[in-house]
Design an enzyme around this catalytic site. Structure first.
Site, PDB file in Angstrom:
ATOM      1  N   GLU A 119       0.835  -1.314   0.158  1.00 44.06           N
ATOM      2  CA  GLU A 119      -0.065   0.182  -0.005  1.00 44.06           C
ATOM      3  C   GLU A 119       1.003   1.250  -0.094  1.00 44.06           C
ATOM      4  O   GLU A 119       0.867   1.937   0.974  1.00 44.06           O
ATOM      5  CB  GLU A 119      -0.944  -0.145   1.003  1.00 44.06           C
ATOM      6  N   GLU A 290      -6.733  -7.716  -0.452  1.00 47.39           N
ATOM      7  CA  GLU A 290      -7.281  -7.856   1.005  1.00 47.39           C
ATOM      8  C   GLU A 290      -8.743  -7.463   0.931  1.00 47.39           C
ATOM      9  O   GLU A 290      -9.031  -6.628   0.548  1.00 47.39           O
ATOM     10  CB  GLU A 290      -6.471  -6.916   1.682  1.00 47.39           C
TER      11      GLU A 290
HETATM   12  C1  GAL Z   1      -4.440  -2.702   5.145  1.00 43.38           C
HETATM   13  C2  GAL Z   1      -2.982  -3.260   5.114  1.00 43.38           C
HETATM   14  C3  GAL Z   1      -3.019  -4.479   5.973  1.00 43.38           C
HETATM   15  C4  GAL Z   1      -3.821  -4.157   7.106  1.00 43.38           C
HETATM   16  C5  GAL Z   1      -5.072  -3.862   6.922  1.00 43.38           C
HETATM   17  C6  GAL Z   1      -6.246  -3.796   8.017  1.00 43.38           C
HETATM   18  O1  GAL Z   1      -4.326  -1.180   4.937  1.00 43.38           O
HETATM   19  O2  GAL Z   1      -2.273  -3.421   3.870  1.00 43.38           O
HETATM   20  O3  GAL Z   1      -1.582  -4.882   6.385  1.00 43.38           O
HETATM   21  O4  GAL Z   1      -3.150  -3.371   7.874  1.00 43.38           O
HETATM   22  O5  GAL Z   1      -5.226  -2.622   6.111  1.00 43.38           O
HETATM   23  O6  GAL Z   1      -7.462  -3.638   7.642  1.00 43.38           O
END
Ligand code: GAL
Length: 606
Positions: A119, A290
């Site tokens: 990110e 994610e």
């Molecule tokens: C994203 C990140 C992850 C985790 C997640 C939590 O921004 O890539 O590592 O922190 O959010 O929602």
């Protein structure tokens, strides 16, 4: 994981401290074992480069590595992303760790994809006001302008006696007494974006030398601080991290009633917008790296999704052409910053609610013939540089480029349309019957030629082509797109409770332009043109939902594009031979004879 039909596992993205516990002492046996265990179970690994989290010893090695915020404060160690993209010593260390991983795992059959860093830009880390950034910015300016005189001319530094005699005199644009020159800011933003692109390229060049596997980066929602098309050009896959409830809670301009309505489902258009954006950034190849599986920990409020939403979000992604949807995270970690962040498993390893939904999606997907991506009839341009332009010079508190483009996207989706997003240098628009390019600050030559050759309808404005490449007002005045006969003579910004009504209904909000031209297709009730042109049209303000729906419906009907006004929460998306109906409402919705369950998905042959 394999038992419930998961196929990919991403690992390693923050593990530098374990990979290299002390400078030069590597410990990768645990990673070898992890990859072997996952591979033996039939799972494919996405290996993350760990550069988003330099270990503590790195801060001793490079005391000036940390980013500096706009107020000049050093951002400290103890979380993540504590590095400045311009730090040359850190770049060398990144090249070293990436090289080591690429050599060791480049031909490992289980490492089937890579992720660079994690990110970029998250936690406001693109723009850094460090000494390293200042020095690199000076070099960047010297390359771009060749002489300080050329820079002075381009920026208009004669104003307020701002002329420079040498590039070494140029500082970063923060901490000035009042606003810095907008051209200075724009160049600093362009430079900062280029630094992300070159930082990413440093890694992709190394990985490609050792590995045939595709390379992805996981972008974040509503992040515009660097040009994702720029990084995307060096990657094979654009992935993004989708947190629908977190985003609804903390990064959308919607009313409290609207938030309440979708509090456990997320905004009905925001995920789709990013799916379509990242399909463009990935030149067709995109993933969710994610997916939110339950309450997160980082938004102002962190509700539990409605039953069915984990399935809905995954299916919506596949309907928009995702190659994979991965969940963050597998097991909730009971320690450290994200201990309150749900996973597919609870901290005690019992299953959490999204576990069964992930399994269900995997079963359904296996049974589903290919869900292909189809070209949409309508295209919408997204330009990162325009986000920087209007952040630099909003001219009114509410003028936000993302917000403007997203309003147009939502307007199209409410009419039941599938949308393609295009980069701003698109040279051929022939696939689209309708093209929208609101707020593009400076149209590229390629896009201007594409517009000239396009035989569909294109709607530009407000604020399209309103700046030169040097961030000045062009003369002749905007939009300066002959044969379109239209000149914007004056602009005004307005608070949201001062609408400008349109004669045919609805209003301009936030922004309106006083323009002359012909033919005039719509007017404001105070007698100014609101929409000017024929096939190429210029819209002179920011339309509310009512005005936008009419303007879009008119253009669609002139082009033979069928529209279908959808009820709140219901959306549709065409994918190959399927039409997907996605219901973000909490209750069942009946539309044109079909009923879609609350938080439900339905697909039917087209
Ligand atoms: C994203 C990140 C992850 C985790 C997640 C939590 O921004 O890539 O590592 O922190 O959010 O929602």
């Amino acid at each position: 994981m394999a038992d419930i039909g998961l196929t990919w596992v991403r690992i390693g993205e923050f593990a530098w401290g374990r990979m290299e516990p002390e400078p030069g002492r590597y410990d990768l046996d645990w990673l070898d074992r992890a990859i072997a265990v996952l591979g033996a179970a039939g799972l494919r690994v996405v290996l993350g480069t760990p550069t988003a989290t330099p270990p503590r010893w790195m801060m001793t090695r490079h005391p000036d590595i940390a980013p500096v915020d706009r107020e000049g404060r050093v951002r400290g160690f103890g979380s993540r992303r504590h590095y400045c993209f311009s730090h040359q010593g850190y770049r060398q260390d990144c090249a070293r760790i990436v090289g080591l991983l690429a050599e060791r795992y480049g031909s490992n059959p289980h490492v089937a994809a890579w992720q660079t860093d994690n990110e970029y830009a998250c936690h406001d880390t693109t723009l850094s006001y460090s000494a390293a950034a200042r020095d690199a910015f000076r070099n960047w300016l010297a390359q771009k302008y060749q002489s300080p005189q050329a820079l002075n001319r381009a920026w208009g530094n004669v104003f307020w006696s701002m002329d420079y005699a040498g590039f070494d005199e140029v500082e970063l644009p923060n901490l000035t007494v009042t606003e810095a020159n907008p051209a200075h800011w724009m160049d600093f933003r362009r430079f900062s974006s280029d630094q992300v692109v070159s930082f990413n390229r440093l890694q992709t060049d190394i990985i490609r030398r050792h590995s045939p596997a595709p390379i992805a980066h996981n972008y974040m929602g509503r992040v515009t601080d660097f040009d994702h098309f720029g990084t995307g050009a060096d990657l094979d896959i654009a992935a993004w991290d989708s947190y629908p409830l977190g985003f609804l809670s903390d990064r959308l301009e919607v009313t409290p009633e609207y938030k309440r309505m979708f509090i456990r489902q997320g905004d009905p258009d925001l995920q789709a917008f990013h799916h379509d954006l990242y399909r463009a950034v990935g030149r067709g190849r995109w993933w969710i790296m994610e997916q939110q599986p339950g309450p997160v920990n980082w938004a102002p409020y962190n509700p539990d999704p409605l039953p069915g939403m984990a399935r809905l979000w995954a299916w919506e992604a596949f309907a928009h052409g995702a190659e994979a949807v991965c969940y963050f995270r597998w097991r909730q970690a009971p320690f450290a910053q994200e201990q309150q962040h749900a996973g597919l498993l609870r901290p005690d390893s019992a299953t959490a609610p999204a576990y069964d939904e992930a399994a269900e999606v995997a079963r359904e997907l296996a049974a589903m013939p290919d869900v292909e991506t189809t070209a949409a009839p309508v295209a919408l341009v997204f330009d990162y540089a325009s986000a920087w332009a209007w952040q630099t010079q909003p001219q009114g508190r509410d003028f936000d480029y993302f917000r403007l483009v997203f309003a147009f996207y939502r307007g199209l989706r409410r009419l039941g349309l599938s949308v393609d997003i295009l980069p701003p240098d698109t040279a051929d628009l022939s696939a689209y019957k309708l093209v929208l390019a609101p707020g593009v600050a400076t149209l590229s030559d390629a896009f201007k030629t594409a517009l000239a050759n396009h035989d569909g309808i294109a709607i530009l404005g407000p604020r399209t082509n309103a700046k030169t490449a040097d961030f000045a007002i062009p003369v002749p005045l905007p939009p300066a797109l002959p044969p379109l006969h239209c000149t914007v003579m004056r602009v005004e910004s307005l608070p949201p409770d001062v609408p400008v009504p349109l004669a045919r209904g609805g209003n301009f909000l936030h922004w309106r332009e006083k323009a002359e031209g012909s033919p005039v297709l719509e007017t404001t009730t105070d007698g100014w043109p609101a929409l000017i042109g024929d096939r190429l049209r210029y819209l002179t303000g920011w339309p509310d939902e009512t005005a936008l729906a009419r303007i879009l419906t008119d253009a669609c009907s002139a082009q033979g594009i069928t529209t279908d006004t959808l009820p709140d929460g219901l959306r549709c998306r065409d994918a190959g031979k399927w039409r997907f109906w996605i219901n973000y409402a909490a209750h069942p919705v009946t539309h044109a004879g079909r009923t879609v369950a609350g938080a439900g998905v339905l697909w039917e042959p087209r």
